[in-house]
Write a protein that holds these residues in place. Structure first.
Motif, mmCIF file in Angstrom:
data_model
loop_
_atom_site.group_PDB
_atom_site.id
_atom_site.type_symbol
_atom_site.label_atom_id
_atom_site.label_comp_id
_atom_site.label_asym_id
_atom_site.label_seq_id
_atom_site.Cartn_x
_atom_site.Cartn_y
_atom_site.Cartn_z
ATOM 1 N N GLN A 25 1.015 -1.149 -0.040
ATOM 2 C CA GLN A 25 0.109 0.058 -0.150
ATOM 3 C C GLN A 25 0.960 1.305 0.102
ATOM 4 N N ALA A 26 1.415 1.499 -1.156
ATOM 5 C CA ALA A 26 2.217 2.625 -1.402
ATOM 6 C C ALA A 26 2.251 3.267 -2.905
ATOM 7 N N ILE A 55 7.370 8.492 2.535
ATOM 8 C CA ILE A 55 6.361 9.135 1.974
ATOM 9 C C ILE A 55 6.909 10.215 1.795
ATOM 10 N N TYR A 61 -1.929 10.496 -3.246
ATOM 11 C CA TYR A 61 -2.209 9.229 -2.575
ATOM 12 C C TYR A 61 -3.248 8.663 -2.966
ATOM 13 N N ARG A 70 0.663 7.143 2.800
ATOM 14 C CA ARG A 70 1.104 5.796 3.657
ATOM 15 C C ARG A 70 2.028 5.132 2.585
ATOM 16 N N GLU A 72 3.090 1.077 3.083
ATOM 17 C CA GLU A 72 3.096 0.186 4.121
ATOM 18 C C GLU A 72 2.912 -1.234 3.494
ATOM 19 N N MET A 107 2.596 9.913 13.118
ATOM 20 C CA MET A 107 2.943 9.053 11.972
ATOM 21 C C MET A 107 3.002 7.495 12.551
ATOM 22 N N LYS A 207 0.821 -4.713 9.842
ATOM 23 C CA LYS A 207 1.493 -3.727 8.670
ATOM 24 C C LYS A 207 2.634 -3.182 9.251
ATOM 25 N N TYR A 211 2.348 5.561 7.966
ATOM 26 C CA TYR A 211 0.672 6.001 7.700
ATOM 27 C C TYR A 211 0.842 7.333 8.494
ATOM 28 N N LYS A 212 0.171 8.255 7.583
ATOM 29 C CA LYS A 212 0.077 9.654 8.340
ATOM 30 C C LYS A 212 -1.207 10.069 8.082
ATOM 31 N N PRO A 213 -2.515 9.715 8.497
ATOM 32 C CA PRO A 213 -3.624 10.048 7.928
ATOM 33 C C PRO A 213 -4.046 11.477 7.614
#
Length: 241
Positions: A25-26, A55, A61, A70, A72, A107, A207, A211-213
């Motif tokens: 997932q990237a 990232i 994204y 993200r 991951e 993060m 995972k 990940y930085k939502p």
């Protein structure tokens, strides 16, 4: 950790590449293998390979899971966490010497995700400023932290391998629940009796990565982040609690 006997469910050291069964997932080049910076004296071909997660705030994204910044790697079965089983998760992280800390946005750098449920990860290890944060979620209130802790001094970890271990017994009721975090062999967090699984979830997954939502929605101190990951192993006790 006690003298319980564990058997290995899954392990990878990156020397033969990424596991083709793993979910990436990237964005392109967000997840890749690079030479271990600790092997700088060796040639690029001879150096040990490690996982690089990267990232960049300037990238889009939209094509990545949920359209959220993200990078991951989602590990395949048999890395699935069943309630009331006893697990050990071991991995390592390397913060580059020039790593910049973000005091305004959290993060996540490793997580156990709850699969079917929406909401916060069951377990999450994150960075905010120069501190690590461990959060535990479980039970019916999936956005409520059942246990957690801030850990000091991530700035001292730049330019070296940090070895992590999580001792994890998931239980939605909390009755048998156990969550312990070890850093370089020293226990830095322990929670017994705090729910650390969601109701009916017996297939939570692991995972590693970044990940930085809220990175593209709120102010931040940094424009890029990179973390390296060493070998991973997941083991399970031969007995059920």
């Amino acid at each position: 950790m006690d003298s319980t006997v564990y058997t290995t469910l899954y392990e990878i050291d990156w020397q033969r590449g990424l596991d083709p069964r793993a979910g990436v997932q990237a964005n392109p080049s967000g997840i890749e293998l690079v030479s271990d910076p600790a092997d700088a004296a060796r040639s690029a071909n001879a150096a040990r390979k490690v996982l690089r997660a990267h990232i960049d705030r300037g990238e889009r994204y939209a094509g990545v899971a949920n359209g959220v910044p993200r990078a991951e790697l989602l590990f395949p079965a048999p890395v699935r966490f069943q309630q009331n089983r006893d697990y050990l998760i071991r991995w390592s992280t390397w913060l580059p010497a020039n790593f910049s800390f973000d005091s305004r946005q959290l993060m996540i750098i490793a997580q156990v995700n709850q699969g079917k449920w929406t909401g916060a990860p069951t377990l999450a290890l994150a960075l905010l400023g120069e501190r690590y944060a461990l959060s535990v979620h479980g039970g019916a209130k999936h956005d409520t932290v059942s246990a957690g802790k801030w850990l000091c001094c991530a700035s001292a970890d730049r330019g070296r391998w940090v070895h992590w271990a999580i001792h994890y017994v998931p239980d939605e009721t909390g009755q048998h629940a156990l969550t312990e975090l070890y850093k370089d062999g020293v226990q830095v967090f322990a929670a017994r009796g705090a729910a650390n699984a969601y109701p009916g979830v017996d297939d939570a997954y692991l995972k590693l990565g970044l990940y930085k939502p809220k990175w593209d929605m709120a102010p931040s101190d940094v424009d890029t982040s990179t973390v390296l990951y060493g070998p991973l192993s997941v083991s399970v006790s031969v007995t059920r609690r």
